[in-house]
Design a protein around this motif. Structure first.
Motif, short mmCIF file in Angstrom:
data_model
loop_
_atom_site.label_atom_id
_atom_site.label_comp_id
_atom_site.label_asym_id
_atom_site.label_seq_id
_atom_site.Cartn_x
_atom_site.Cartn_y
_atom_site.Cartn_z
N ARG A 139 -9.98 -42.17 -10.34
CA ARG A 139 -8.97 -41.12 -10.15
C ARG A 139 -9.02 -40.22 -11.37
O ARG A 139 -8.91 -40.67 -12.51
N ILE A 140 -9.22 -38.93 -11.12
CA ILE A 140 -9.33 -37.96 -12.20
C ILE A 140 -8.28 -36.86 -12.01
O ILE A 140 -7.82 -36.60 -10.89
N THR A 141 -7.91 -36.24 -13.10
CA THR A 141 -6.94 -35.15 -13.07
C THR A 141 -7.65 -33.84 -13.38
O THR A 141 -8.32 -33.72 -14.41
N VAL A 142 -7.52 -32.88 -12.48
CA VAL A 142 -8.21 -31.59 -12.63
C VAL A 142 -7.19 -30.45 -12.57
O VAL A 142 -6.12 -30.59 -11.96
N PRO A 143 -7.51 -29.31 -13.18
CA PRO A 143 -6.58 -28.17 -13.15
C PRO A 143 -6.52 -27.52 -11.78
O PRO A 143 -7.52 -27.51 -11.05
N THR A 144 -5.38 -27.00 -11.42
CA THR A 144 -5.22 -26.28 -10.15
C THR A 144 -4.06 -25.31 -10.30
O THR A 144 -3.59 -25.06 -11.41
N TYR A 145 -3.60 -24.74 -9.19
CA TYR A 145 -2.48 -23.80 -9.18
C TYR A 145 -1.46 -24.22 -8.13
O TYR A 145 -1.82 -24.77 -7.10
N GLU A 207 1.15 -12.83 -10.37
CA GLU A 207 0.06 -13.49 -9.65
C GLU A 207 0.56 -14.33 -8.48
O GLU A 207 -0.18 -14.61 -7.54
N GLY A 208 1.82 -14.77 -8.55
CA GLY A 208 2.38 -15.56 -7.46
C GLY A 208 2.06 -17.04 -7.54
O GLY A 208 2.43 -17.81 -6.66
N ARG A 209 1.35 -17.47 -8.58
CA ARG A 209 1.00 -18.87 -8.75
C ARG A 209 0.96 -19.21 -10.24
O ARG A 209 0.80 -18.32 -11.09
N VAL A 210 1.10 -20.48 -10.54
CA VAL A 210 1.09 -20.94 -11.93
C VAL A 210 0.12 -22.12 -12.06
O VAL A 210 -0.12 -22.85 -11.10
N LYS A 211 -0.42 -22.28 -13.25
CA LYS A 211 -1.37 -23.36 -13.49
C LYS A 211 -0.65 -24.71 -13.52
O LYS A 211 0.43 -24.84 -14.06
N THR A 212 -1.31 -25.69 -12.91
CA THR A 212 -0.79 -27.06 -12.94
C THR A 212 -2.00 -27.99 -12.86
O THR A 212 -3.12 -27.59 -13.21
N SER A 213 -1.83 -29.21 -12.42
CA SER A 213 -2.95 -30.14 -12.29
C SER A 213 -2.74 -31.02 -11.07
O SER A 213 -1.63 -31.13 -10.54
N LYS A 214 -3.81 -31.66 -10.63
CA LYS A 214 -3.72 -32.56 -9.48
C LYS A 214 -4.65 -33.75 -9.71
O LYS A 214 -5.61 -33.67 -10.48
N THR A 215 -4.35 -34.85 -9.04
CA THR A 215 -5.15 -36.06 -9.16
C THR A 215 -6.06 -36.18 -7.94
O THR A 215 -5.60 -36.06 -6.80
N VAL A 216 -7.34 -36.41 -8.19
CA VAL A 216 -8.33 -36.52 -7.12
C VAL A 216 -9.04 -37.87 -7.25
O VAL A 216 -9.38 -38.30 -8.35
N GLU A 217 -9.24 -38.54 -6.13
CA GLU A 217 -9.98 -39.80 -6.13
C GLU A 217 -11.46 -39.53 -5.83
O GLU A 217 -11.79 -38.87 -4.85
N VAL A 218 -12.32 -40.04 -6.70
CA VAL A 218 -13.76 -39.83 -6.56
C VAL A 218 -14.42 -41.16 -6.20
O VAL A 218 -14.24 -42.16 -6.90
N ASN A 219 -15.17 -41.16 -5.13
CA ASN A 219 -15.92 -42.35 -4.70
C ASN A 219 -17.32 -42.27 -5.30
O ASN A 219 -18.15 -41.51 -4.82
N GLY A 234 -14.13 -28.08 -1.65
CA GLY A 234 -12.76 -27.58 -1.55
C GLY A 234 -11.79 -28.15 -2.56
O GLY A 234 -10.60 -27.88 -2.49
N GLU A 235 -12.28 -28.91 -3.54
CA GLU A 235 -11.40 -29.49 -4.55
C GLU A 235 -11.44 -28.72 -5.87
O GLU A 235 -10.93 -29.18 -6.88
N GLY A 236 -12.08 -27.54 -5.85
CA GLY A 236 -12.14 -26.73 -7.06
C GLY A 236 -10.91 -25.85 -7.21
O GLY A 236 -9.83 -26.16 -6.69
N GLU A 237 -11.08 -24.73 -7.87
CA GLU A 237 -9.96 -23.82 -8.11
C GLU A 237 -9.52 -23.16 -6.80
O GLU A 237 -10.35 -22.67 -6.04
N PRO A 238 -8.22 -23.16 -6.50
CA PRO A 238 -7.75 -22.53 -5.26
C PRO A 238 -8.08 -21.04 -5.23
O PRO A 238 -8.12 -20.37 -6.26
#
Length: 375
Positions: A139-145, A207-219, A234-238
């Motif tokens: 499980r990794i944490t990556v930046p998103t919006y 911009e209508g969005r703000v930076k945050t992060s999300k957790t993604v599970e990698v197999n 589809g798990e990159g930057e929105p």
């Protein structure tokens, strides 16, 4: 915008194929994307140049026009509506799509708002050799919006709202007509959104969005090697304004192991044995990634001998093949000897004086070579 050669802008040859052009474009678009270079005017200009170059070179008709006539064949400042006989039978009112159209979710034209596909992201994850061999989930944490919770995605300060762009009247595009061509371009006032925000939200700056992060599970599959990548679509930057997100590339880094070294599917390790076992033979325990196994050491084994343990390497990532474990024998010299041990070794040395050369094959080889040198 500069009039640099479009091929030079993307860093490709004029003979480059579609895939090569697309790859070069995506790399540069990610590098100069406005979201990653906020407030950097130079990066913004390079981003626009890359967009323009890709828009021309990714379209067969536009590329043909550019190859034949250069910038005069595609530049809106040198073209306008009308007929032209050099495009396969005469193109009337040529209407080029909006910049970035193929790659970022459709052109801003015919009343559609311009959208931008999210950038690809890269993330490095470190695993052990055991995890690489068996496979593991991480499980990794990556930046998103996320949608801005102040303006709820509108980009406008609460109590205000975006208004229809007065330049393009909400279409997101403007038309430029000169000489013989008509060119459709992104509206310079609203940048393709069709809306103007006169009082932007103070939190997201419109911009209508703000930076945050999300957790993604990698197999991570069994058999993966150091430096290999896993693509999560589809798990990159929105994307902006509903455009699809980019991809996430997870780069696997395998930590160095205390015992084993990997070479493809095979594993290698040193196997220290005592002088007595090397001379007389015997059975020793050998470590593997999934426990210990017994290995028979033949008598009169020399340092450097390689012994194979079949099927105890790494399973192939793409087939049923499995590598082997190679143990490299090292005859270990004992240390911190007791008086009795020293006495026995001294006795052995005395009775070994004058041994037949056949009993010491390495010494025989050494002295034979030495004799050849002096002779």
């Amino acid at each position: 915008m500069s009039n640099r050669d479009f091929y030079e802008t993307l860093g490709v040859a004029r003979s480059a194929g579609d895939d090569e052009i697309k790859k070069a474009y995506r790399k540069l678009a990610m590098k100069y994307h406005p979201d990653r270079n906020q407030g950097d005017a130079e990066a913004e200009n390079k981003f626009k140049e890359v967009q323009k170059a890709y828009d021309i070179l990714s379209d067969k008709e536009k590329r043909a026009a550019y190859d034949q006539y250069g910038h005069a064949g595609v530049d809106p400042n040198a073209m306008g509506g009308g007929g032209f006989g050099g495009f396969g039978g005469g193109a009337q009112g040529f209407d080029f799509g909006d910049i970035f159209s193929q790659m970022f979710g459709g052109a801003a034209g015919g009343g559609r708002q311009q959208s931008y596909q999210g950038a690809d992201l890269q993330y490095a994850v470190e695993i052990t050799l055991e995890e690489a061999a068996a496979g593991v989930k991480k499980r990794i944490t990556v930046p998103t919006y996320d949608e801005c919770d102040v303006c709820h995605g509108s980009g406008a300060r609460p109590g205000t709202s975006a208004s229809t762009c007065s330049t393009c009247r909400g279409s997101g595009t403007v038309h430029v007509r000169q000489a013989i061509f008509q060119m459709q371009q992104t509206c310079p006032a609203c940048h393709g959104s069709g809306k103007e925000i006169k009082e932007p939200c103070v939190k997201c700056r419109g911009e209508g969005r703000v930076k945050t992060s999300k957790t993604v599970e990698v197999n991570i599959p069994a058999g993966i090697d150091d430096g290999q990548r896993i693509r999560l679509s589809g798990e990159g930057e929105p994307g902006l304004r509903g455009a699809p997100a980019g991809d996430l590339y997870v780069v696997v880094q395998v930590k160095a192991h205390r015992t084993f070294e990997r070479n493809g599917l095979d594993l290698h390790c040193e196997l220290p044995i005592s002088f007595a076992v090397a001379a007389l033979g015997g059975e020793v325990e050998v470590p593997t990634l999934d426990g210990k196994v017994k290995l028979n050491i033949p008598k009169e084994t020399q340092t450097g001998r390689r012994m194979r343990v079949k099927g105890k390497g790494i399973k192939s990532l793409r087939s049923s093949a499995v590598g082997d474990l190679y143990c490299h024998v090292v005859v270990e010299t004992p240390v911190n000897l007791t008086d009795r041990q020293k006495e026995l070794l001294e006795e052995f040395e005395r009775i070994s004086t004058g041994l037949d050369r056949s009993q010491t094959p390495r010494a025989k080889s050494f002295f034979d070579k030495l004799r050849d040198v002096f002779d």
